[in-house]
Write a protein that holds these residues in place. Structure first.
Motif, PDB file in Angstrom:
ATOM      1  N   VAL A 117      51.721  43.807  37.313  1.00  0.00           N
ATOM      2  CA  VAL A 117      50.970  45.049  37.159  1.00  0.00           C
ATOM      3  C   VAL A 117      51.313  45.685  35.811  1.00  0.00           C
ATOM      4  O   VAL A 117      52.473  45.669  35.398  1.00  0.00           O
ATOM      5  CB  VAL A 117      51.255  46.019  38.341  1.00  0.00           C
ATOM      6  CG1 VAL A 117      52.718  46.415  38.409  1.00  0.00           C
ATOM      7  CG2 VAL A 117      50.388  47.271  38.268  1.00  0.00           C
ATOM      8  N   VAL A 118      50.264  46.142  35.115  1.00  0.00           N
ATOM      9  CA  VAL A 118      50.519  46.886  33.880  1.00  0.00           C
ATOM     10  C   VAL A 118      50.846  48.312  34.316  1.00  0.00           C
ATOM     11  O   VAL A 118      49.978  49.104  34.654  1.00  0.00           O
ATOM     12  CB  VAL A 118      49.322  46.847  32.906  1.00  0.00           C
ATOM     13  CG1 VAL A 118      49.646  47.632  31.639  1.00  0.00           C
ATOM     14  CG2 VAL A 118      48.965  45.408  32.555  1.00  0.00           C
ATOM     15  N   ALA A 119      52.138  48.596  34.338  1.00  0.00           N
ATOM     16  CA  ALA A 119      52.600  49.853  34.931  1.00  0.00           C
ATOM     17  C   ALA A 119      52.440  51.037  33.991  1.00  0.00           C
ATOM     18  O   ALA A 119      52.433  52.186  34.426  1.00  0.00           O
ATOM     19  CB  ALA A 119      54.069  49.707  35.321  1.00  0.00           C
ATOM     20  N   PHE A 138      38.798  48.882  25.846  1.00  0.00           N
ATOM     21  CA  PHE A 138      37.962  49.850  26.547  1.00  0.00           C
ATOM     22  C   PHE A 138      36.661  49.242  27.046  1.00  0.00           C
ATOM     23  O   PHE A 138      36.097  49.694  28.022  1.00  0.00           O
ATOM     24  CB  PHE A 138      37.694  51.063  25.650  1.00  0.00           C
ATOM     25  CG  PHE A 138      38.925  51.892  25.432  1.00  0.00           C
ATOM     26  CD1 PHE A 138      39.486  52.613  26.484  1.00  0.00           C
ATOM     27  CD2 PHE A 138      39.553  51.933  24.204  1.00  0.00           C
ATOM     28  CE1 PHE A 138      40.642  53.360  26.306  1.00  0.00           C
ATOM     29  CE2 PHE A 138      40.704  52.668  24.017  1.00  0.00           C
ATOM     30  CZ  PHE A 138      41.247  53.385  25.073  1.00  0.00           C
ATOM     31  N   PHE A 139      36.197  48.208  26.366  1.00  0.00           N
ATOM     32  CA  PHE A 139      34.951  47.564  26.792  1.00  0.00           C
ATOM     33  C   PHE A 139      35.189  46.571  27.922  1.00  0.00           C
ATOM     34  O   PHE A 139      34.261  45.989  28.456  1.00  0.00           O
ATOM     35  CB  PHE A 139      34.283  46.851  25.609  1.00  0.00           C
ATOM     36  CG  PHE A 139      35.219  45.927  24.864  1.00  0.00           C
ATOM     37  CD1 PHE A 139      35.506  44.675  25.341  1.00  0.00           C
ATOM     38  CD2 PHE A 139      35.825  46.354  23.689  1.00  0.00           C
ATOM     39  CE1 PHE A 139      36.377  43.831  24.668  1.00  0.00           C
ATOM     40  CE2 PHE A 139      36.699  45.520  23.007  1.00  0.00           C
ATOM     41  CZ  PHE A 139      36.979  44.251  23.497  1.00  0.00           C
ATOM     42  N   ASN A 140      36.444  46.352  28.251  1.00  0.00           N
ATOM     43  CA  ASN A 140      36.775  45.345  29.257  1.00  0.00           C
ATOM     44  C   ASN A 140      38.082  45.736  29.944  1.00  0.00           C
ATOM     45  O   ASN A 140      39.067  45.000  29.902  1.00  0.00           O
ATOM     46  CB  ASN A 140      36.919  43.971  28.570  1.00  0.00           C
ATOM     47  CG  ASN A 140      37.173  42.855  29.558  1.00  0.00           C
ATOM     48  OD1 ASN A 140      36.855  42.966  30.748  1.00  0.00           O
ATOM     49  ND2 ASN A 140      37.752  41.766  29.082  1.00  0.00           N
ATOM     50  N   MET A 141      38.077  46.888  30.574  1.00  0.00           N
ATOM     51  CA  MET A 141      39.329  47.381  31.166  1.00  0.00           C
ATOM     52  C   MET A 141      39.808  46.487  32.313  1.00  0.00           C
ATOM     53  O   MET A 141      40.983  46.532  32.696  1.00  0.00           O
ATOM     54  CB  MET A 141      39.155  48.819  31.637  1.00  0.00           C
ATOM     55  CG  MET A 141      39.093  49.829  30.497  1.00  0.00           C
ATOM     56  SD  MET A 141      40.601  49.894  29.530  1.00  0.00           S
ATOM     57  CE  MET A 141      41.595  50.918  30.585  1.00  0.00           C
ATOM     58  N   GLY A 142      38.911  45.678  32.825  1.00  0.00           N
ATOM     59  CA  GLY A 142      39.303  44.737  33.873  1.00  0.00           C
ATOM     60  C   GLY A 142      40.381  43.773  33.393  1.00  0.00           C
ATOM     61  O   GLY A 142      41.108  43.187  34.201  1.00  0.00           O
ATOM     62  N   LEU A 143      40.502  43.620  32.085  1.00  0.00           N
ATOM     63  CA  LEU A 143      41.540  42.741  31.539  1.00  0.00           C
ATOM     64  C   LEU A 143      42.935  43.233  31.938  1.00  0.00           C
ATOM     65  O   LEU A 143      43.859  42.438  32.090  1.00  0.00           O
ATOM     66  CB  LEU A 143      41.413  42.699  30.012  1.00  0.00           C
ATOM     67  CG  LEU A 143      42.212  41.624  29.290  1.00  0.00           C
ATOM     68  CD1 LEU A 143      41.686  40.236  29.638  1.00  0.00           C
ATOM     69  CD2 LEU A 143      42.172  41.842  27.792  1.00  0.00           C
ATOM     70  N   ILE A 144      43.053  44.532  32.106  1.00  0.00           N
ATOM     71  CA  ILE A 144      44.361  45.071  32.506  1.00  0.00           C
ATOM     72  C   ILE A 144      44.670  44.663  33.945  1.00  0.00           C
ATOM     73  O   ILE A 144      45.821  44.437  34.306  1.00  0.00           O
ATOM     74  CB  ILE A 144      44.386  46.606  32.297  1.00  0.00           C
ATOM     75  CG1 ILE A 144      44.338  46.866  30.783  1.00  0.00           C
ATOM     76  CG2 ILE A 144      45.614  47.253  32.924  1.00  0.00           C
ATOM     77  CD1 ILE A 144      44.389  48.304  30.380  1.00  0.00           C
ATOM     78  N   ASN A 145      43.631  44.529  34.755  1.00  0.00           N
ATOM     79  CA  ASN A 145      43.837  44.061  36.135  1.00  0.00           C
ATOM     80  C   ASN A 145      43.992  42.539  36.205  1.00  0.00           C
ATOM     81  O   ASN A 145      44.432  42.012  37.221  1.00  0.00           O
ATOM     82  CB  ASN A 145      42.643  44.449  37.019  1.00  0.00           C
ATOM     83  CG  ASN A 145      42.398  45.952  37.052  1.00  0.00           C
ATOM     84  OD1 ASN A 145      41.378  46.420  36.563  1.00  0.00           O
ATOM     85  ND2 ASN A 145      43.338  46.702  37.608  1.00  0.00           N
ATOM     86  N   TYR A 146      43.586  41.860  35.128  1.00  0.00           N
ATOM     87  CA  TYR A 146      43.554  40.395  35.158  1.00  0.00           C
ATOM     88  C   TYR A 146      44.900  39.786  35.567  1.00  0.00           C
ATOM     89  O   TYR A 146      44.959  38.811  36.304  1.00  0.00           O
ATOM     90  CB  TYR A 146      43.117  39.891  33.773  1.00  0.00           C
ATOM     91  CG  TYR A 146      43.171  38.400  33.612  1.00  0.00           C
ATOM     92  CD1 TYR A 146      42.202  37.585  34.202  1.00  0.00           C
ATOM     93  CD2 TYR A 146      44.190  37.791  32.886  1.00  0.00           C
ATOM     94  CE1 TYR A 146      42.252  36.203  34.053  1.00  0.00           C
ATOM     95  CE2 TYR A 146      44.254  36.420  32.731  1.00  0.00           C
ATOM     96  CZ  TYR A 146      43.282  35.634  33.326  1.00  0.00           C
ATOM     97  OH  TYR A 146      43.336  34.275  33.193  1.00  0.00           O
TER      98      TYR A 146
END
Lengths: 417, 368
Positions: free
Chosen positions: A292-294, A277-285
């Motif tokens: 894609v994390v579907a 939650f503190f780094n949701m950009g990791l899901i876009n990484y």
């Protein structure tokens, strides 16, 4: 070495922005209720939200507050406050963070903007021991009335027997009685209406999920995590229904236009465990690889995976008991394993990312079983690594990204073969 | 101390008990934790056998559970993977904590030699709806045990089993009462071993030995340097090392609140013409585990225990990631300290950090 290379997640949908506004509205109303001297309830777990909407109670839910603190990178600070007060660093980061927020005499303006003290506490042991125990501390701290909803674990799979339904219904009735005792008016017609709306929401959520199964997927787990908010917190409300109707329509449009989250989608991933939650950009990484994390498993916590035809709004407590007990997050593992394996097939997932939150008593025990059952059922691999989605103090950016890099690269390599 | 030595020998070599059962062609049903009614297993003509761990580092379990799951549970799984529980005909668990629930799922998936069953006990006491739910769960369990044993469980057999097990509990408690003396005639470590050995033994034999032991130790004198009297509580302790450590550091463990000891025998079954109802109420009316609600009962129970045994200090021994007791200690610490100094220790089941524990216990005892 811990680094702080964190970025917010990228959302692609208009409706999830509206959901964020709705969240702000929800907490604004909580503050307002407190000012009007309406008793505020603290609650959590799988206790169905419909019972609170039925009595129009303002409720602060434990799961959500730490998540918002995490998103603002404030969760570590409040966990430390709890730890200084005796909380072990080994107990759930969500509960530590929440306890720290309660204990802190001086609160950050952000926290202060939505934090309200409890007049009543309704706790439960669904789905884990942290849920069952941590509010006892708050009940002592605020010296406020406390009610415990005891939920049996699910040892039956999909067919919850009558004696379990009866028992959990009695627990929910007890919660209603407790609220009535403390000034709320229980309106069974309103409860039935709330259950009807909840069923409507799950129907819409299933439609949304079907749209997300499209290749390329029109919605990633970053949007998904915000989109799950109504499913969990606004279950049984017209607001929730309206938001999901809009989300469904927005996705329909994207599917019609073949508009995916990323161009040239090559890999589809499922996130299991608490996302960062503190780094949701990791899901876009991983998107730089065409991945894609579907879907994220956490979207289903508290009520996304049940058969709505088995809920009769005319018997609201029994229906809610079924919905809660059959939930995939309620141990034991059978429903969770089946549900994830099925999702992997339906979402055409190529690989699972398993993020282990060390302080969680519940999810870490599932990972090996998930890994093996999904591999057996769908021949899809899983990577498992430590990542406490709430505690930035334990986050190691380089190692985490290294884990993701090697997993995605190996998936791509095997796809090319 | 002939009887005491005999009981210590059983504690040290529990396989002698198992060999006897096997020689008599008895089915053995392992169980963990205290919400599994032994009487139902016994009334079916089988042997209930409490499963304990072994103090050793974790080997393969980490790859099944993750290292952040209670080490006691991982240790049990390790032992199962090493075929150390192959003598069991079935393992029965109950709904106490996250780790035990995981053990049920993981055991059934990865241990083929012994099937595993779980009893879904409520975690709320003194609740009529909970009694009904638990009753149904126990009726289902009874059918399971009848199938496994091939024997019908009659009310009469159940009643006799209750009486037999109550007698063991009564005798253990009677023995424990002797520890209220200024100089207790048995040590904390001995007391733990006696309780565990009695849990393992056939109850007729255990009762006979316990009667002899009560006579034997009645006038026993143990050297005592006016040591601070300690109550130990918290997670399961199945190895007396931690109690011996307290003794070595100058403390006298005069009572405990452990599921491997007093929690097993503190309460008696209330007379009831319906034996199943008696069992239901026995389990849901005693304040033994931190997983149960309401929690205030546990606090009252602990403070009464401390007062009855004239305790100078309380030590919480918590296994890392044993969430019920880690939370309980956090919640109770401040309140307990208002009347009794309290130390919270958190360590592995394998006792890997014994040196550090020693330092903390020593400092605590000196402070007392």
């Amino acid at each position: 070495m811990t680094t702080k290379v964190t970025v917010p997640g990228i959302k692609n949908l208009q409706t999830t922005a509206e959901i964020s506004n709705s969240i702000r509205g929800y907490y604004g109303n909580l503050k307002l209720a407190k000012e009007k001297k309406i008793p505020v309830i603290w609650s959590f777990g799988l206790i169905p939200r419909e019972i609170y909407h039925a009595v129009d109670a303002p409720v602060l839910f434990l799961e959500h507050l730490p998540l918002m603190m995490g998103a603002k990178q404030l969760s570590g600070k409040y966990m430390e406050i709890a730890e200084e007060d005796g909380f072990s660093r080994d107990v759930c980061a969500f509960h530590r963070c929440f306890a720290g927020c309660a204990i802190a005499e001086e609160k950050d303006p952000y926290l202060d903007s939505f934090f309200v003290t409890p007049d009543l506490i309704i706790a439960s042991n669904l789905p884990c021991i942290s849920e069952s125990k941590s509010f006892l501390y708050s009940a002592d701290l605020y010296n406020c009335p406390y009610y415990f909803v005891d939920g049996p674990i699910n040892t039956w799979g999909k067919n919850i027997p009558d004696h379990a339904i009866k028992y959990y219904s009695s627990q929910l009735q007890g919660a209603l009685d407790f609220m009535e005792e403390h000034g709320f008016k229980v309106d069974m017609d309103r409860l039935k209406e709330s259950v009807k709306l909840s069923l409507k929401m799950i129907g819409l959520w299933n439609e949304i999920d079907d749209l997300r199964k499209t290749v390329p997927t029109p919605m990633s787990a970053v949007d998904g995590l915000t989109a799950a908010y109504p499913l969990i917190q606004l279950a049984g409300t017209q607001t929730g229904v309206t938001l999901y109707e809009r989300l469904r329509d927005e996705l329909k449009e994207k599917v019609k236009n073949k508009e995916g989250v990323i161009e040239n989608e090559q890999l589809r991933l499922l996130w299991v465990g608490v996302p960062p939650f503190f780094n949701m950009g990791l899901i876009n990484y991983v998107e730089k690889y065409g991945a894609v994390v579907a879907k994220s498993m956490i979207e289903y916590l508290a009520g996304g995976a049940y058969d709505p035809s088995l809920v009769d709004p005319e018997k609201p407590l029994e229906g809610l008991a079924y919905k809660s007990l059959v939930d995939i997050i309620n141990p034991t593992a059978e429903n969770m394993l089946e549900f994830i394996a099925k999702s992997v097939k339906e979402f055409q997932i190529d690989g699972i990312i398993g993020a282990v939150k060390r302080s969680c008593g519940l999810l870490p025990g599932y990972f090996r079983m998930i890994k093996d059952s999904v591999f057996e059922y769908a021949n899809v691999p899983t990577t498992i690594f430590d990542l406490d989605g709430l505690d930035i103090r334990e986050y190691d950016d380089a190692t985490t990204k290294g884990n993701l890099d090697s997993f995605v690269e190996s998936l791509l390599a095997s796809k090319r073969r | 101390m002939k009887t005491l030595n005999k009981i210590m020998d059983i504690y040290d070599n529990p396989m002698q008990i198992i060999d006897k059962f096997k020689a008599a062609d008895k089915k053995i049903v392992g169980y963990r934790c205290l919400y599994v009614p032994e009487e139902i297993i016994h009334a079916a003509g089988m042997v209930p056998y409490p499963t304990f761990g072994v103090t050793q580092p974790i080997m393969t379990a980490d790859s099944y559970f993750q290292p952040c799951v209670c080490e006691f549970v991982r240790n049990l799984f390790d032992l199962a993977k090493e075929n150390k529980f192959d003598f069991l005909d079935e393992l029965v668990l109950c709904n106490t904590c996250d780790a035990i629930r995981h053990l049920y799922s993981i055991w059934n998936r990865y241990i083929e030699s012994v099937p595993c069953y779980i009893i879904n006990n409520p975690q709320k006491m003194h609740d009529e709806a909970g009694y009904l739910f638990y009753r149904q769960e126990l009726e289902n369990f009874k059918i399971e045990m009848e199938k496994l044993s091939g024997n019908k469980i009659t009310d009469n057999a159940l009643q006799q089993s209750i009486e037999l097990y109550d007698e063991t509990r009564r005798l253990l408690k009677q023995l424990n009462e002797l520890r209220k003396r200024d100089i207790p005639p048995i040590t904390g470590a001995e007391s733990l071993k006696i309780a565990i050995a009695s849990m393992l033994m056939p109850k007729k034999e255990a009762n006979e030995l316990l009667r002899q032991l009560i006579d034997e130790v009645h006038d026993r004198e143990i050297e005592d340097d006016n040591c601070p009297r300690i109550l130990i509580t918290g997670s399961i302790i199945d190895d007396p090392t931690i109690i011996e450590l307290v003794q070595d550091m100058g403390g006298n463990v005069v009572v405990d609140d452990l599921c491997s000891s007093t929690k097993y025998y503190w309460y008696q079954t209330k007379k009831n013409s319906d034996p199943m109802d008696a069992i239901v109420r026995f389990h849901l009316e005693r304040d033994v585990c931190a997983c149960m609600h309401p929690s205030e009962n546990r606090y009252d129970y602990l403070t009464e225990l401390a007062s009855e045994f004239d305790v100078d200090g309380i030590i919480y021994f918590n296994i890392k990631y044993c969430h019920p007791f880690v939370y309980e200690a956090t919640i109770y610490r401040k309140k307990l300290e208002q009347t009794v100094p309290t130390l919270i220790l958190e360590t592995d089941h394998s006792l890997s950090g014994l040196g550090q524990l020693k330092t903390r216990v020593q400092a605590f005892i000196e402070m007392l």
